[in-house]
Design an enzyme around this catalytic site. Sequence first.
Site, PDB file in Angstrom:
ATOM      1  N   LEU A  69      10.327 -38.018 -18.950  1.00 43.44           N
ATOM      2  CA  LEU A  69       8.882 -37.920 -19.115  1.00 43.44           C
ATOM      3  C   LEU A  69       8.380 -38.861 -20.212  1.00 43.44           C
ATOM      4  CD1 LEU A  69       8.928 -34.060 -18.793  1.00 43.44           C
ATOM      5  CD2 LEU A  69       8.055 -35.680 -17.084  1.00 43.44           C
ATOM      6  N   PRO A  70       7.092 -39.259 -20.149  1.00 40.57           N
ATOM      7  CA  PRO A  70       6.592 -40.324 -21.015  1.00 40.57           C
ATOM      8  C   PRO A  70       6.269 -39.962 -22.459  1.00 40.57           C
ATOM      9  CG  PRO A  70       4.868 -39.621 -19.515  1.00 40.57           C
ATOM     10  CD  PRO A  70       6.124 -38.891 -19.118  1.00 40.57           C
ATOM     11  N   THR A  99      12.503 -39.805 -24.619  1.00 36.89           N
ATOM     12  CA  THR A  99      12.530 -40.036 -26.058  1.00 36.89           C
ATOM     13  C   THR A  99      11.500 -39.081 -26.641  1.00 36.89           C
ATOM     14  OG1 THR A  99      13.178 -42.324 -25.724  1.00 36.89           O
ATOM     15  CG2 THR A  99      12.277 -41.768 -27.887  1.00 36.89           C
ATOM     16  N   LYS A 174      18.994 -42.244 -30.816  1.00 33.86           N
ATOM     17  CA  LYS A 174      18.085 -43.122 -30.075  1.00 33.86           C
ATOM     18  C   LYS A 174      17.155 -43.861 -31.034  1.00 33.86           C
ATOM     19  CE  LYS A 174      15.620 -44.958 -26.738  1.00 33.86           C
ATOM     20  NZ  LYS A 174      14.837 -44.449 -25.683  1.00 33.86           N
TER      21      LYS A 174
END
Length: 188
Positions: A69-70, A99, A174
């Site tokens: 998902l964004p 992220t 990340k």
Amino acid sequence: MATREKVIGFIGVGVMGGPMARRLIERGYALIVFDTNPAAQKQLVKFGARAAKSVREVADRAHIVFASLPTPQIVRAVAMGDNGVIGGRAVKIFVDLSTTGSVIEKEIAQALAARRIAMVDAPISGGAAGAAKGTLAVMVAGAPQAVASVRAMLDVFGRVFVVGKKPGQAQIMKLLNNLLSTTALARP
């Protein structure tokens, strides 16, 4: 390859999620997918996925649910919202490929744990081309048993790096990966 027995859920099948979901289908996994964009779902239905009408339907039918998902806010809503993964009847493992950031990841993991849903923190790096080719870097943190349950599926996406046992740790990796990548682009 024969289709595996259990249905896998995938929420968010756009630019990054679409190619990853397709790779799972190509490897014989049965998928149920949801995206707010019906055209994205339709593309995967052409390859054999079943389309769901909601996030909750995915979590009601799939033991393992992936999400790509964004934004962190969307991940939180999908995981913990009124019709989110947290209320699903079938889901036992939620894999966040987004992220999201360590703070929100820990918050989601704690809420899901209260409902006996394990969370695997698994942000990816490598862009849409890497998603299509199966060459992503997948940074993973979560309880060893949950990670082992999804490891073969994560391997379909690219190279897996298990970096810890607690959700949030892969999000930190990340962030470090992104910082190092940016530093490498800096010119003297």
